[in-house]
Motif scaffolding. Structure first.
Motif, short mmCIF file in Angstrom:
data_model
loop_
_atom_site.label_atom_id
_atom_site.label_comp_id
_atom_site.label_asym_id
_atom_site.label_seq_id
_atom_site.Cartn_x
_atom_site.Cartn_y
_atom_site.Cartn_z
N UNK A 182 15.69 72.84 -28.95
CA UNK A 182 14.07 73.01 -28.17
C UNK A 182 13.79 72.43 -29.16
N UNK A 183 13.92 72.62 -30.71
CA UNK A 183 13.44 71.99 -31.93
C UNK A 183 13.34 70.84 -32.05
N UNK A 184 14.71 69.54 -31.72
CA UNK A 184 14.56 68.26 -31.81
C UNK A 184 13.09 67.96 -30.38
N UNK A 185 13.34 68.22 -29.33
CA UNK A 185 11.98 68.11 -28.92
C UNK A 185 10.92 68.69 -28.49
N UNK A 186 10.75 69.22 -29.66
CA UNK A 186 9.33 69.65 -30.29
C UNK A 186 9.29 68.09 -30.95
N UNK A 187 10.04 68.07 -32.30
CA UNK A 187 10.07 67.14 -32.63
C UNK A 187 9.34 65.59 -31.86
N UNK A 188 10.40 65.30 -30.83
CA UNK A 188 10.66 63.84 -30.23
C UNK A 188 7.79 64.16 -30.11
N UNK A 189 8.33 65.23 -28.87
CA UNK A 189 7.07 65.44 -28.69
C UNK A 189 6.22 64.74 -29.70
N UNK A 190 5.99 65.59 -30.86
CA UNK A 190 4.79 65.15 -32.22
C UNK A 190 5.23 63.30 -32.84
N UNK A 191 7.06 62.80 -32.59
CA UNK A 191 6.89 61.49 -32.65
C UNK A 191 5.77 60.73 -31.76
N UNK A 192 6.06 61.32 -30.15
CA UNK A 192 5.64 60.01 -29.42
C UNK A 192 3.69 60.78 -29.54
N UNK A 193 3.38 61.36 -30.26
CA UNK A 193 2.04 61.91 -30.01
C UNK A 193 1.18 61.56 -31.03
N UNK A 194 1.49 61.44 -32.30
CA UNK A 194 1.20 61.25 -33.35
C UNK A 194 0.66 59.87 -34.18
#
Length: 194
Positions: free
Chosen positions: A181-193
């Protein structure tokens, strides 16, 4: 009209312009059935931000100390917050959380369990994985990006539900599920920062 709905309208009117909130991916939150919204945690404002941006009413755990002051406890209860004793395994809070999901409602959780001081994701607690595995909930990752200083727009991104089928089929340990779950949150952050 419920107190939650009234609160949502009032808080939206205040926070949307202050933090210039931009919301993406609301369509990823299922319209019905149990949902776990799992977000990074950067500020005390995060729960109300999820509350006003999520298309569904959302319940949260709140530290039990907040409920000792009766007027505040009354308000929290009507804003879908239920008490949890921190620093220990609170079976009563776990049961309440599982009941919320069993009733087909939405619960918000912060996998880190506490705010990040530097804005970076910390290690997830196994509790989030426990709720994901012990329920039939759709697990929706969410990323809150930006600062609460109002200089730039605060972005709230809801990602597609995480595919839990394989994890549930093999009864994956809660710790592993929390990390997924945490990895998926990190992917969202990486994509939208940016």
């Amino acid at each position: 009209m419920s107190l939650y709905t009234v609160g949502k309208v009032i808080v939206s009117a205040v926070l949307y312009p202050i933090f210039r909130i931009k919301v993406y991916g609301k369509e990823h939150v299922p319209k019905e059935g149990p949902v776990l919204v799992c977000s990074n945690h950067i500020s005390n404002f995060d729960p109300p931000i999820l509350g006003i941006t999520c298309p569904r009413d959302i319940a949260f755990m709140g530290k039990s100390e907040l409920f000792k002051f009766k007027p505040l406890g009354f308000l929290m209860k009507h804003l879908n917050v239920f008490p949890v004793k921190r620093g220990m395994q609170d079976r009563s809070a776990i049961r309440v959380g599982l009941d919320i999901l069993a009733e087909g409602k939405t619960m918000g959780l912060f996998p880190e369990g506490t705010r990040s001081k530097d804005g970076k994701l910390g290690k997830p607690l196994p509790g989030i994985g426990f709720f994901a595995m012990r329920s039939e909930a759709k697990v929706v990752p969410c990323a809150i990006i930006g600062s609460y200083k109002g200089v730039k727009a605060l972005k709230v991104i809801y990602g597609p539900p995480i595919d839990m089928e394989e994890l549930r089929a093999r009864k994956a340990p809660a710790k592993e599920v929390s990390q997924v779950i945490m990895d998926e949150i990190q992917l969202l952050i990486n994509k939208h920062v940016g």
